[in-house]
Design a protein around this motif. Structure first.
Motif, PDB file in Angstrom:
ATOM      1  N   LEU A  68     -17.020 -40.251 -66.967  1.00  0.00           N
ATOM      2  CA  LEU A  68     -17.044 -41.492 -66.196  1.00  0.00           C
ATOM      3  C   LEU A  68     -16.238 -42.565 -66.913  1.00  0.00           C
ATOM      4  O   LEU A  68     -16.602 -43.010 -68.008  1.00  0.00           O
ATOM      5  CB  LEU A  68     -18.492 -41.959 -66.024  1.00  0.00           C
ATOM      6  N   GLY A  84     -16.073 -45.568 -58.246  1.00  0.00           N
ATOM      7  CA  GLY A  84     -16.704 -46.428 -57.255  1.00  0.00           C
ATOM      8  C   GLY A  84     -17.095 -47.767 -57.862  1.00  0.00           C
ATOM      9  O   GLY A  84     -16.775 -48.055 -59.013  1.00  0.00           O
ATOM     10  N   LEU A  85     -17.834 -48.532 -57.052  1.00  0.00           N
ATOM     11  CA  LEU A  85     -18.189 -49.889 -57.472  1.00  0.00           C
ATOM     12  C   LEU A  85     -19.180 -49.879 -58.640  1.00  0.00           C
ATOM     13  O   LEU A  85     -19.099 -50.679 -59.557  1.00  0.00           O
ATOM     14  CB  LEU A  85     -18.822 -50.597 -56.262  1.00  0.00           C
ATOM     15  N   THR A  86     -20.144 -48.941 -58.582  1.00  0.00           N
ATOM     16  CA  THR A  86     -21.140 -48.857 -59.654  1.00  0.00           C
ATOM     17  C   THR A  86     -20.997 -47.517 -60.358  1.00  0.00           C
ATOM     18  O   THR A  86     -20.313 -46.615 -59.866  1.00  0.00           O
ATOM     19  CB  THR A  86     -22.569 -48.916 -59.076  1.00  0.00           C
ATOM     20  N   LYS A 107     -22.537 -45.687 -77.666  1.00  0.00           N
ATOM     21  CA  LYS A 107     -21.720 -46.168 -76.542  1.00  0.00           C
ATOM     22  C   LYS A 107     -20.956 -47.406 -76.995  1.00  0.00           C
ATOM     23  O   LYS A 107     -21.529 -48.295 -77.637  1.00  0.00           O
ATOM     24  CB  LYS A 107     -22.644 -46.513 -75.374  1.00  0.00           C
ATOM     25  N   SER A 121     -14.670 -45.350 -65.056  1.00  0.00           N
ATOM     26  CA  SER A 121     -14.223 -46.311 -64.049  1.00  0.00           C
ATOM     27  C   SER A 121     -14.813 -47.699 -64.275  1.00  0.00           C
ATOM     28  O   SER A 121     -14.684 -48.585 -63.432  1.00  0.00           O
ATOM     29  CB  SER A 121     -14.589 -45.794 -62.654  1.00  0.00           C
ATOM     30  N   GLY A 122     -15.460 -47.885 -65.427  1.00  0.00           N
ATOM     31  CA  GLY A 122     -16.061 -49.189 -65.723  1.00  0.00           C
ATOM     32  C   GLY A 122     -14.985 -50.221 -66.004  1.00  0.00           C
ATOM     33  O   GLY A 122     -13.881 -49.894 -66.419  1.00  0.00           O
ATOM     34  N   ASP A 131     -20.337 -40.462 -70.414  1.00  0.00           N
ATOM     35  CA  ASP A 131     -19.643 -41.753 -70.459  1.00  0.00           C
ATOM     36  C   ASP A 131     -18.349 -41.610 -71.265  1.00  0.00           C
ATOM     37  O   ASP A 131     -18.391 -41.178 -72.426  1.00  0.00           O
ATOM     38  CB  ASP A 131     -20.501 -42.800 -71.198  1.00  0.00           C
ATOM     39  N   ALA A 132     -17.238 -42.045 -70.678  1.00  0.00           N
ATOM     40  CA  ALA A 132     -15.964 -42.001 -71.424  1.00  0.00           C
ATOM     41  C   ALA A 132     -16.063 -42.819 -72.713  1.00  0.00           C
ATOM     42  O   ALA A 132     -15.358 -42.548 -73.681  1.00  0.00           O
ATOM     43  CB  ALA A 132     -14.841 -42.559 -70.554  1.00  0.00           C
ATOM     44  N   ARG A 148     -18.389 -56.430 -70.384  1.00  0.00           N
ATOM     45  CA  ARG A 148     -19.205 -56.899 -71.496  1.00  0.00           C
ATOM     46  C   ARG A 148     -18.450 -57.031 -72.807  1.00  0.00           C
ATOM     47  O   ARG A 148     -18.886 -57.734 -73.700  1.00  0.00           O
ATOM     48  CB  ARG A 148     -20.439 -56.016 -71.668  1.00  0.00           C
ATOM     49  N   SER A 159     -19.527 -43.885 -58.997  1.00  0.00           N
ATOM     50  CA  SER A 159     -18.495 -43.106 -59.710  1.00  0.00           C
ATOM     51  C   SER A 159     -18.994 -41.695 -59.966  1.00  0.00           C
ATOM     52  O   SER A 159     -18.271 -40.709 -59.790  1.00  0.00           O
ATOM     53  CB  SER A 159     -18.143 -43.764 -61.043  1.00  0.00           C
TER      54      SER A 159
HETATM   55  O1  C5P Z   1     -21.639 -49.774 -67.528  1.00  0.00           O
HETATM   56  P1  C5P Z   1     -22.139 -48.625 -68.362  1.00  0.00           P
HETATM   57  O2  C5P Z   1     -22.200 -48.977 -69.800  1.00  0.00           O
HETATM   58  O3  C5P Z   1     -23.353 -47.945 -67.874  1.00  0.00           O
HETATM   59  O4  C5P Z   1     -20.951 -47.548 -68.249  1.00  0.00           O
HETATM   60  C1  C5P Z   1     -21.120 -46.246 -68.719  1.00  0.00           C
HETATM   61  C2  C5P Z   1     -19.934 -45.414 -68.282  1.00  0.00           C
HETATM   62  O5  C5P Z   1     -19.821 -45.398 -66.866  1.00  0.00           O
HETATM   63  C3  C5P Z   1     -18.596 -45.927 -68.813  1.00  0.00           C
HETATM   64  O6  C5P Z   1     -17.872 -44.860 -69.353  1.00  0.00           O
HETATM   65  C4  C5P Z   1     -17.935 -46.526 -67.586  1.00  0.00           C
HETATM   66  O7  C5P Z   1     -16.510 -46.432 -67.626  1.00  0.00           O
HETATM   67  C5  C5P Z   1     -18.511 -45.706 -66.457  1.00  0.00           C
HETATM   68  N1  C5P Z   1     -18.527 -46.437 -65.172  1.00  0.00           N
HETATM   69  C6  C5P Z   1     -17.862 -45.884 -64.076  1.00  0.00           C
HETATM   70  N2  C5P Z   1     -17.819 -46.574 -62.893  1.00  0.00           N
HETATM   71  C7  C5P Z   1     -18.402 -47.774 -62.772  1.00  0.00           C
HETATM   72  C8  C5P Z   1     -19.104 -48.342 -63.869  1.00  0.00           C
HETATM   73  C9  C5P Z   1     -19.171 -47.638 -65.060  1.00  0.00           C
HETATM   74  O8  C5P Z   1     -17.291 -44.787 -64.189  1.00  0.00           O
HETATM   75  N3  C5P Z   1     -18.300 -48.408 -61.616  1.00  0.00           N
END
Ligand code: C5P
Length: 453
Positions: free
Chosen positions: A8, A80-82, A213, A10-11, A105-106, A15, A86
């Motif tokens: 994942l 995706g948005l969240t 993370k 797409s974040g 998580d990437a 922060r 994703s």
């Molecule tokens: O936001 P969080 O710390 O939970 O993100 C964990 C992982 O999810 C990250 O690697 C981030 O790139 C990914 N992510 C995503 N799509 C989003 C939000 C977060 O792939 N919309």
């Protein structure tokens, strides 16, 4: 059954407060996501990788994949948005009826192949798996006015990491149920969905403290340090690999340089040493140039270049002789520049490695050391810059930071000190060889008498 890794990525990295999402920031010469991908790429039981990326970064991911020439099939899917969206996009892109998925998580580049192993093993018995470690912090439950409502017993708490791993049909069902459920939109991980709809128990695989993370700017600084430790601790470097390699050591006549020559020879390297003793003063560019040329002419290649040449003259600046000061800077700093500049062409051919030395005073200047400590700070900066300039050529450049070491240079400046308070030059030599053989770049490798990990 195939094992898919869904990464994942797409974040937006809000922060960190930085413009670039954290998965695309560089640590130890590579982006965070490249480190993460490498672990899954190297794992023999992962069949395919799916990267979920934000549409504005798909080109970036494509260029990362082109540069790295990963061997496994890798597909890019739009995020995706969240995080939940994703994750769903990644899962839905798999067409197999049955498979295992490891959702990761990437921004957790330190995941180990051991954790992946344990997850894949556990998937033989369980359909949903989380990776977690015991919490060392006490967790408090707060109300919206900032008062504590409850402090549950710490022993029941674990901190969730990733990968979270599932039997594909199970996690697909969980996501499909969540599409109809407005309360599910705040869920930040996949295991929660499985539990929410009572689809399965979730078995916990023990993670580790390295598998952090990267969320805040401080995490990046910590990650940089962890890479130093990981490079030397987790990659078992075989010193035998130095056999038949051509190693050039500047500053070979005594101290750490001398020990490196001895150790490298012991493991079968072809070692060439230079110092003022055999007429090579590193502060003279032409002498450095000739020395390297002679080695190349004779050997046909140069694999590793190590520069331990250094001068330490302590004293208050105002009391010191300007000639001594200039000499110190010329050897410690210009010498490194001369060697680096002339090494480039040889190391480009061999995709080799360059190694320098700094001092623990590089992070903070010390009274009576001002020229020494500032020249050593410059070396760290130089190494960091060169590691970036040279990544595309696959040249590694690192710097060793030895604790106070039992060398003649130290003895001349500080007199006799108790042996057991000093680091042995043999240990520094061993870490030096491990470093030149390692596959990391841009690192400050601390060498201490006692290992922290
Ligand atoms: O936001 P969080 O710390 O939970 O993100 C964990 C992982 O999810 C990250 O690697 C981030 O790139 C990914 N992510 C995503 N799509 C989003 C939000 C977060 O792939 N919309």
């Amino acid at each position: 059954m195939k094992n898919y890794a869904i990464i994942l990525a797409s974040g937006s990295g809000e922060r960190t407060g930085l413009d670039t999402p954290k998965q695309f920031l560089k640590i130890a010469g590579k982006t965070v996501i490249e480190h993460t991908l490498q672990v899954f790429q190297n794992h023999p039981k992962i069949n395919e990788i799916i990267i979920v990326a934000n549409k504005n970064y798909i080109k970036k991911v494509q260029s990362i994949l082109r540069e790295n020439k990963f061997k496994k099939p890798i597909k890019i899917v739009q995020g995706g948005l969240t995080r939940k969206d994703s994750s769903y996009n990644g899962i839905s892109s798999i067409k197999d009826v049955e498979a295992n998925v490891l959702i990761h998580d990437a921004v957790r580049p330190f995941v180990s192949s051991k954790i992946i192993d344990k997850c894949i093993e556990a998937l033989k018995k369980h359909k949903a798996i989380d990776v977690a470690i015991p919490s060392s912090d006490t967790i408090v439950i707060a109300d919206k006015n900032n008062f504590i409502k409850q402090i549950p017993e710490r022993r029941f708490f674990r901190r969730g990491q990733t990968p979270q791993c599932f039997y594909l049909p199970l996690i697909k069902k969980a996501h499909e149920l969540s599409l109809e459920d407005s309360e599910a939109k705040n869920v930040t991980d996949d295991c929660s969905l499985v539990l929410k709809y009572g689809l399965s128990d979730v078995y916990i695989v023990e993670g580790d403290h390295f598998n952090r993370k990267i969320t805040y700017p401080l995490d990046l600084a910590i990650a940089d340090k962890l890479f130093q430790l990981k490079s030397l601790k987790l990659e078992d470097v075989e010193l035998n690999l130095i056999k038949d390699k051509v190693v050039v050591v500047f500053g070979h006549s005594r101290g750490i340089g001398k020990e490196i020559c001895t150790l490298a020879k012991k493991y079968g390297a072809r070692v060439w040493g230079f110092s003022r003793k055999n007429g090579v003063d590193v502060s003279d560019f032409n002498l450095v140039k000739k020395a390297l040329f002679d080695v190349y002419k004779s050997e046909g290649k140069i694999d590793y270049i190590v520069n331990t040449a250094g001068i330490l003259n302590i004293g208050y600046l105002e009391d010191r002789n300007i000639k001594d000061i200039q000499d110190e800077i010329a050897v410690n700093y210009l010498g490194a520049i001369n060697i680096a500049k002339e090494s480039f062409n040889y190391l480009k051919k061999s995709e080799g490695s360059l190694l320098f030395y700094t001092s623990s005073s590089y992070t903070r200047g010390r009274a009576k050391y001002c020229t020494y400590s500032s020249s050593k700070a410059a070396i760290v900066n130089l190494v960091q810059a060169l590691s970036e300039e040279w990544t595309t050529f696959n040249i590694k450049v690192n710097v060793i930071n030895p604790e106070r070491t039992a060398t003649q240079m130290r003895f001349q400046n500080f007199g006799k000190e108790p042996e057991d308070t000093l680091l042995s030059p043999k240990k520094v030599a061993k870490v030096s060889l491990e470093t030149i053989l390692g596959n990391f770049t841009g690192q400050v490798i601390n060498v201490t008498r006692e290992d922290l990990f």
